[in-house]
Design an enzyme around this catalytic site. Structure first.
Site, mmCIF file in Angstrom:
data_model
loop_
_atom_site.group_PDB
_atom_site.id
_atom_site.type_symbol
_atom_site.label_atom_id
_atom_site.label_comp_id
_atom_site.label_asym_id
_atom_site.label_seq_id
_atom_site.Cartn_x
_atom_site.Cartn_y
_atom_site.Cartn_z
ATOM 1 C CG ASP A 46 37.248 26.624 46.405
ATOM 2 O OD1 ASP A 46 36.041 26.718 46.667
ATOM 3 O OD2 ASP A 46 37.751 27.036 45.329
ATOM 4 C CE1 TYR A 51 39.738 28.247 40.050
ATOM 5 C CE2 TYR A 51 40.076 26.966 42.033
ATOM 6 C CZ TYR A 51 39.515 28.043 41.395
ATOM 7 O OH TYR A 51 38.748 28.919 42.121
ATOM 8 C CE LYS A 76 35.124 27.635 43.134
ATOM 9 N NZ LYS A 76 36.532 27.244 43.215
ATOM 10 C CG HIS A 109 33.989 28.646 38.299
ATOM 11 N ND1 HIS A 109 35.144 27.911 38.146
ATOM 12 C CD2 HIS A 109 34.351 29.754 38.988
ATOM 13 C CE1 HIS A 109 36.141 28.558 38.721
ATOM 14 N NE2 HIS A 109 35.685 29.674 39.233
#
Ligand code: A2P
Length: 275
Positions: A46, A51, A76, A109
């Site tokens: 994931d 990120y 996402k 997200h």
């Protein structure tokens, strides 16, 4: 270690019940951790645009040598992509960084309801799925009210990923998901340093089974059909977190963990927060 069992999504894809979260790893850390996780037996990874480690995740995937078709890769996208064309551009950027032709699950997200385009964002993912570029459609941090708007527009996500652990069991959200066949996925399944793993109830159950507190908490998730994605870059914890499919919690033990929900633990409010 044997890969985790899977749960069947509405789209027909098979989602592993346990996977690796990658926040807050940077590219170099993500490459090392994803490579190690895949060699340990993980098959679900994931990540997210936010990120900033998709390039590293892709490198870890290639380094591991695990065939693409055995993997389940989730990413996402952020709020500025909440439009049909925006979602397509977000997908192309993420897929390019990951080095993949398709992603298994693409998530909105955060709903950012104030922006008012969270239904359109899901429409964008559905369009990509129709072209085979994503294998399942998902949301993250959507409350039942946000999901209802998506459903009213004629779509049902395969997955909704929310903050969930025994102190935040989110039973109303899960009941709503179950009603529509939406699989619940838990982010921060170990409670993110909130002391959950030191709770006497968790420790006592762990001792009774000869397991670690984290294994008990992860078992609590998967035994109820909730997909958990703990992050660990520690090789020993990484392996143990996946090693939870050969023991079972009793009904009384599951219930004892629900008692940890004293209504004190807060959940990030997705009507207020989002990116
Ligand atoms: P580490 O990477 O050093 O193992 P979550 O995914 O719920 O947000 O939790 C991630 C945090 O929990 C990380 O800080 C991670 O640290 C830690 N963690 C992951 N697995 C375990 C475990 N089995 N026992 C204790 N802490 C863990």
């Amino acid at each position: 270690m044997a890969p985790a069992p899977t749960v069947l999504l509405r789209s027909g894809a098979h989602l592993p019940l346990l996977g690796l979260g990658t926040w807050p790893l940077n590219d170099a850390e993500a490459a090392d951790t994803v490579d190690l996780a895949l060699r340990t037996g993980y098959r679900l990874i994931d990540t997210a645009e936010n990120y900033r480690n998709e390039r590293g995740v892709g490198e870890g995937i290639r380094r591991s040598g695990v065939p693409r078709e055995e993997l389940f890769v989730t990413t996402k996208f952020n709020r500025e992509h909440h439009s049909r064309e925006g979602v397509r551009r977000a997908f192309e950027t993420s897929a390019g960084l990951l080095g993949l032709d398709y992603v298994d699950l693409l998530l909105v997200h955060w709903p950012n309801p104030g922006q008012g385009r969270h239904v359109e964002a899901v429409e964008g993912i559905v369009a990509l799925m129709e072209e085979g570029l994503v294998r399942a459609v998902g949301t993250s941090n959507y409350k039942p009210a946000h999901l209802q708007q998506v459903i009213d527009a004629g779509m049902i996500p395969d997955v909704n990923q929310i903050q969930l652990d025994p102190q935040r069991p989110r039973i109303v959200d899960r009941a709503f998901h179950n009603e529509y066949g939406i699989v619940t996925q838990a982010w921060s399944p170990l409670g993110q340093g909130s002391g959950l793993l030191d709770e006497p109830a968790v420790v006592a159950i762990a001792e009774a089974h000869g397991r670690t507190p984290a294994q008990v908490v992860l078992r609590w998730h998967v035994q109820q059909g909730v997909v958990a994605i703990p992050k660990s870059s520690n090789p020993e914890r990484l392996a143990r977190n996946l090693d939870i499919f050969d023991f079972e919690l009793s009904g009384a033990e599951l219930a004892a963990l629900y008692v940890l929900d004293a209504g004190r633990a807060d959940v990030v409010d997705s009507d207020e927060f989002g990116h």
